[in-house]
Scaffold this motif. Structure first.
Motif, PDB file in Angstrom:
ATOM      1  N   LYS A  89       1.229  -0.833  13.695  1.00 29.13           N
ATOM      2  CA  LYS A  89       1.385  -1.968  12.791  1.00 29.13           C
ATOM      3  C   LYS A  89       2.076  -1.601  11.476  1.00 29.13           C
ATOM      4  CE  LYS A  89      -2.885  -4.132  14.481  1.00 29.13           C
ATOM      5  NZ  LYS A  89      -4.252  -4.572  14.100  1.00 29.13           N
ATOM      6  N   TYR A  90       2.427  -0.323  11.334  1.00 28.77           N
ATOM      7  CA  TYR A  90       3.018   0.127  10.072  1.00 28.77           C
ATOM      8  C   TYR A  90       4.387  -0.499   9.856  1.00 28.77           C
ATOM      9  CZ  TYR A  90       4.962   3.265   6.542  1.00 28.77           C
ATOM     10  OH  TYR A  90       5.552   3.776   5.415  1.00 28.77           O
ATOM     11  N   HIS A  91       4.639  -0.954   8.618  1.00 29.47           N
ATOM     12  CA  HIS A  91       5.949  -1.521   8.284  1.00 29.47           C
ATOM     13  C   HIS A  91       6.256  -1.263   6.816  1.00 29.47           C
ATOM     14  CE1 HIS A  91       8.651  -5.249   7.448  1.00 29.47           C
ATOM     15  NE2 HIS A  91       9.381  -4.194   7.736  1.00 29.47           N
ATOM     16  N   ASP A 117      14.269  -1.536   7.515  1.00 28.98           N
ATOM     17  CA  ASP A 117      12.886  -1.768   7.937  1.00 28.98           C
ATOM     18  C   ASP A 117      12.416  -0.567   8.750  1.00 28.98           C
ATOM     19  OD1 ASP A 117      12.001  -4.612   7.182  1.00 28.98           O
ATOM     20  OD2 ASP A 117      14.003  -4.940   8.010  1.00 28.98           O
ATOM     21  N   ILE A 118      11.259  -0.042   8.374  1.00 33.27           N
ATOM     22  CA  ILE A 118      10.726   1.162   9.009  1.00 33.27           C
ATOM     23  C   ILE A 118       9.388   0.839   9.651  1.00 33.27           C
ATOM     24  CG2 ILE A 118       9.986   3.547   8.611  1.00 33.27           C
ATOM     25  CD1 ILE A 118      11.837   3.325   6.018  1.00 33.27           C
ATOM     26  N   TYR A 143       0.790  -1.224   0.000  1.00 34.06           N
ATOM     27  CA  TYR A 143       0.000   0.000   0.000  1.00 34.06           C
ATOM     28  C   TYR A 143       0.828   1.283   0.000  1.00 34.06           C
ATOM     29  CZ  TYR A 143      -3.773  -3.263   0.996  1.00 34.06           C
ATOM     30  OH  TYR A 143      -4.666  -4.292   0.913  1.00 34.06           O
ATOM     31  N   GLN A 144       1.954   1.293   0.707  1.00 36.67           N
ATOM     32  CA  GLN A 144       2.768   2.507   0.742  1.00 36.67           C
ATOM     33  C   GLN A 144       3.279   2.845  -0.664  1.00 36.67           C
ATOM     34  OE1 GLN A 144       3.375   4.570   3.456  1.00 36.67           O
ATOM     35  NE2 GLN A 144       4.251   5.934   1.915  1.00 36.67           N
ATOM     36  N   GLN A 145       3.807   1.852  -1.364  1.00 32.66           N
ATOM     37  CA  GLN A 145       4.298   2.079  -2.717  1.00 32.66           C
ATOM     38  C   GLN A 145       3.145   2.412  -3.661  1.00 32.66           C
ATOM     39  OE1 GLN A 145       5.013  -0.509  -0.676  1.00 32.66           O
ATOM     40  NE2 GLN A 145       6.964  -1.504  -1.246  1.00 32.66           N
ATOM     41  N   LYS A 201      -4.534   5.972   2.216  1.00 37.59           N
ATOM     42  CA  LYS A 201      -3.890   6.875   3.166  1.00 37.59           C
ATOM     43  C   LYS A 201      -4.509   6.730   4.556  1.00 37.59           C
ATOM     44  CE  LYS A 201      -2.456  11.677   3.814  1.00 37.59           C
ATOM     45  NZ  LYS A 201      -2.862  11.726   5.237  1.00 37.59           N
ATOM     46  N   LYS A 202      -5.830   6.633   4.616  1.00 38.90           N
ATOM     47  CA  LYS A 202      -6.512   6.456   5.906  1.00 38.90           C
ATOM     48  C   LYS A 202      -6.110   5.133   6.550  1.00 38.90           C
ATOM     49  CE  LYS A 202     -10.645   9.215   4.881  1.00 38.90           C
ATOM     50  NZ  LYS A 202     -12.116   9.177   4.640  1.00 38.90           N
ATOM     51  N   TYR A 203      -6.001   4.103   5.721  1.00 37.16           N
ATOM     52  CA  TYR A 203      -5.601   2.788   6.227  1.00 37.16           C
ATOM     53  C   TYR A 203      -4.189   2.834   6.807  1.00 37.16           C
ATOM     54  CZ  TYR A 203      -4.020  -2.063   6.158  1.00 37.16           C
ATOM     55  OH  TYR A 203      -3.487  -3.282   6.511  1.00 37.16           O
ATOM     56  N   LEU A 204      -3.251   3.468   6.061  1.00 37.10           N
ATOM     57  CA  LEU A 204      -1.872   3.558   6.530  1.00 37.10           C
ATOM     58  C   LEU A 204      -1.774   4.404   7.795  1.00 37.10           C
ATOM     59  CD1 LEU A 204       0.014   4.003   3.136  1.00 37.10           C
ATOM     60  CD2 LEU A 204      -0.032   1.970   4.589  1.00 37.10           C
TER      61      LEU A 204
END
Length: 249
Positions: free
Chosen positions: A87-89, A239-240, A31-33, A76-79
């Motif tokens: 839980k973001y990675h 890893d972020i 999703y981020q990408q 964006k809302k999900y992230l």
């Protein structure tokens, strides 16, 4: 002046390619990408819309843009919720000899004006080049928009003659930071193994090689000696994560 139809077709093709990639990444749950591609593709379609005069085509473009914008907003809302829930990675793979991964390029998007405290856990801040790496990292932290006031370093002690070089180097960095109103707290551990960096705005970055992922420059007057964006890297993984509560060392 409006673009020629050839120019519009070229822009449309480029936008379609980017948005196609966004949909593929979306389907793979990357999703981020996907969000980055959606945003880029939407911007490109908006430029196409500006140069389109035919009303029917403008209507089709508006519909497509609206659909992509809705999907991008949902992602964006999900992230944002993932970040809130801790839980973001996100993972970045730095290939062997890759360039463009200076500390500023890698950390810039996480260094907001809310960052006032930083924790660095890295067992290899010992040799001269590693001390310089740490110094460069500290230089980045005191630049705007950050308002860093305290840096905590946990590293391993150098045995033998190297201990004097390590301790004197870190003390000099500490004094220099102090002159800029930043406190450096240094602690040593003989059992430290993990490498991670945490900011008090919730971001945590783990680099496989710690801060020491740059290759040795080819010479003192070669490109990449000063500008780390031009310095080839060793292969490593970044890893972020995001967590509301950043633990202290």
């Amino acid at each position: 002046m409006a673009k020629s139809s050839l120019g519009q077709d070229s822009d449309s093709t480029a936008a379609v390619a980017v948005l196609k990639r966004a949909v593929e990444l979306d389907a793979e749950s990357r999703y981020q990408q996907a969000l980055v591609c959606y945003q880029e593709g939407i911007d490109m379609l908006l430029q196409v819309l500006k140069g389109t005069k035919e009303s029917s085509k403008r209507c089709v473009l508006r519909t497509k843009i609206s659909g992509y914008m809705d999907r991008a907003e949902n992602i964006k809302k999900y992230l944002d919720q993932e970040k809130e829930d801790g839980k973001y990675h996100k993972q970045i793979k730095i290939e062997e000899n890759a360039t463009g991964f200076s500390y500023e390029s890698l950390f810039r998007e996480y260094l907001h004006e809310t960052v006032t405290e930083v924790w660095i856990e890295d067992p290899y801040i010992r040799q001269t080049h590693q001390l310089y790496n740490f110094l460069r990292f500290c230089e980045m932290l005191i630049k705007k928009p950050c308002k860093v006031r305290t840096i905590h370093l946990l590293t391993s002690g150098y045995e033998g003659l190297g201990n004097t070089q390590q301790s004197s180097g870190l003390e000099e960095i500490k004094q220099s930071l102090g002159s800029h109103g930043v406190a450096l707290e240094i602690n040593y551990s003989s059992s430290i193994h993990d490498r991670e960096i945490r900011f008090n705005n919730g971001w945590m970055i783990k680099i496989g090689r710690g801060l020491d992922y740059f290759k040795k420059p080819q010479g003192r007057f070669s490109l990449g000696y000063c500008d780390l964006d031009l310095r080839p890297c060793h292969e490593t993984t970044v890893d972020i994560f995001h967590n509301k509560h950043t633990k202290k060392i």
